[in-house]
Design a protein around this motif. Structure first.
Motif, short mmCIF file in Angstrom:
data_model
loop_
_atom_site.label_atom_id
_atom_site.label_comp_id
_atom_site.label_asym_id
_atom_site.label_seq_id
_atom_site.Cartn_x
_atom_site.Cartn_y
_atom_site.Cartn_z
N ARG A 223 106.96 117.24 6.88
CA ARG A 223 108.27 116.72 6.83
C ARG A 223 109.44 117.65 6.73
N HIS B 218 114.27 110.74 2.69
CA HIS B 218 115.01 112.16 2.58
C HIS B 218 115.69 112.80 1.93
N SER C 45 114.13 112.98 10.93
CA SER C 45 113.59 114.22 10.31
C SER C 45 112.23 115.20 11.29
N THR D 118 113.49 117.79 6.86
CA THR D 118 114.78 116.98 6.98
C THR D 118 115.81 117.42 7.83
#
Length: 479
Positions: A30, A268, A237, A32
């Motif tokens: 991921r 995040h 994201s 952000t």
């Protein structure tokens, strides 16, 4: 007919479930908004350099002013192109959008005018202000599982163009100034997007492809980090699912268990997060077991010097008297192995592993052949500490209380509990350091070139490990 419809429906449902299971990632990355903003800073610097190389064609034309006037604009040289204000935004289910505002540029060039018998030439300066650029990036993956990025759309709008001519015949300049400004504006608006597409194609796409699809771990195993689907943009994201599967280099066997659905929590605070599922770690166990790496042989030379026993029949005859007559004064050897790959589970409390290890004891005969003595089953609880160092997941194991049971004896009956202290030393002082030495080398995270991680966060969740980090990009020297 109803039964047939039911069969078809069940078959369709089974197919959907199979397809869903097949695409579940074993590993999720991921990025952000903070991570995208950091990457955006470096990308804009590259785009500025690319736009500064922008080449404009010569312009010529004519108009009537008490006769025909011919003009030519040539040798256009872009001196600067600055992008002071820009931002990158996530477009859910689409990709990324880069918006640039109040950009400005400056260029020089030469002009030439022919009016009847009059000929004149000189130079000019052009200032371009209030440039607005919008770029949409489409993210995907190719057949090999590598990421792809290209420009799905681009638009440029220039609000202000000012030309300043240097030379004589100022009255004539003003007659074609507006025409020159208009044509230069259109030329710039077209060329900017051409150079944006070129920068994405020549800079961003090759860099994205440095993300490793497969990473060789050692002489026995590798990791498959191929994308299982295109990256998904959400409101906060950019998430990318990777296969996240270890494999044996000698023979890649089909993993006999599927990855479970993996959804990361809404964290995040860091620039990037990695979700490593229990599937990811268990395929490591499966790969090393398939490669024969989970077999350990222990001889007397490996017993610590301070131990109060030696690995020979003389020591063990104190616990198993029949060894003294059957195999007197012979060295011994232990072979530790697992019948199947040990599987771990992950929960909020950390890793949980309960391996079952076979300990086969041998007497080493004078001709170096091995005579089987007894086979023990060793079980224990194992806990782990995990961290990230130099872009690698590293760890160390701690062994709990060991339980022994006798599975087979070739030397008659004996009390297994009498071997407890010896096996504790074998496990904690010999086997565990070897395993921890390998875990200390770590396993590489899927990172593109020249990325370093800092401010590491480690959290355990049900069925996956969450790693968070901030990112630092190391530019190439000389660029």
């Amino acid at each position: 007919m109803r039964a047939q419809s039911l069969v078809v429906a069940c078959g369709a449902l089974a197919l959907c479930l199979a397809l869903t299971g097949a695409t579940n990632p074993g590993f999720v990355v991921r990025i952000t908004q903070a991570g995208l903003d950091y990457a955006h800073q470096h990308a804009i610097a590259i785009l500025e350099k690319e736009l500064a190389r922008l080449k404009l064609p010569d312009i010529s034309g004519d108009f009537r002013f008490l006769g025909k006037v011919y003009y030519q604009i040539s040798n256009l040289d872009l001196r600067t192109f600055h992008l002071p204000h820009s931002q990158i935004s996530l477009v859910p289910n689409v990709g990324l959008q880069v918006s640039i505002s109040n950009a400005f540029a400056e260029l020089n060039g030469n002009w030439r005018v022919k009016y009847g018998l009059i000929r004149s030439s000189g130079s000019f300066n052009l200032k371009v202000e209030n440039v607005y650029i919008r770029i949409n990036l489409r993210l995907g993956s190719d057949s090999s599982g590598k990421p792809t990025v290209d420009t799905s759309s681009c638009s440029t709008r220039i609000s202000k163009v000012r030309v300043r001519f240097l030379g004589k015949l100022s009255l004539v300049y003003n007659l074609f100034k507006k025409a020159v400004e208009s044509r230069l504006r259109k030329a710039l608006e077209g060329k900017v997007c051409d150079n944006v597409a070129k920068a994405v194609r020549n800079e961003l796409q090759p860099y994205a492809r440095t993300l490793p699809v497969t990473a060789r771990i050692d002489s026995m195993t590798g990791i498959d980090y191929a994308l299982v689907a295109s990256p998904t943009a959400t409101a906060r994201s950019l998430d990318t699912g990777l296969k996240g599967e270890f494999f044996s280099l000698a023979h890649r066997a089909t993993v006999p268990f599927p990855p479970l659905p993996l959804g990361l929590p809404p964290d995040h605070e860091r620039m990037v997060y990695f979700g490593a599922s229990s599937y990811f770690f268990n395929t490591a166990s499966f790969a090393y077991h398939s490669a024969g790496a989970l077999v350990f042989e222990i001889s007397d030379s490996m017993i610590p010097g301070g131990a109060d026993f030696r690995l020979n029949t003389s020591t063990f005859s104190a616990f198993i008297p029949q060894l003294e007559t059957m195999y007197p004064k012979l060295p011994m050897k232990f072979r530790l192995s697992t019948r199947s790959a040990p599987f771990l589970s992950i929960g909020p409390g950390g890793f949980s592993l309960q391996p079952v290890v076979d300990v086969q004891a041998y007497a080493v005969l004078p001709d170096a052949t091995l005579a089987p003595l007894f086979l023990l089953s060793l079980t224990t609880n194992v806990s782990a500490v995990v961290d990230v160092t130099s872009g690698h997941i590293v760890g160390s194991l701690t062994v709990g209380r060991i339980k022994l049971s006798l599975k087979q004896s070739d030397v008659g009956a004996f009390q297994v509990r009498t071997l407890q202290s010896i096996m504790n030393i074998v496990a904690s002082k010999i086997l565990l350091p070897r395993v921890n030495a390998r875990l200390g080398e770590g396993f590489p995270l899927p990172l593109p070139d020249r990325i370093q991680l800092s401010n590491i966060l480690v959290r355990f969740h049900q069925n996956f490990l969450l790693l968070g980090a901030d990112v630092q990009f190391q530019p190439q020297i000389g660029r």
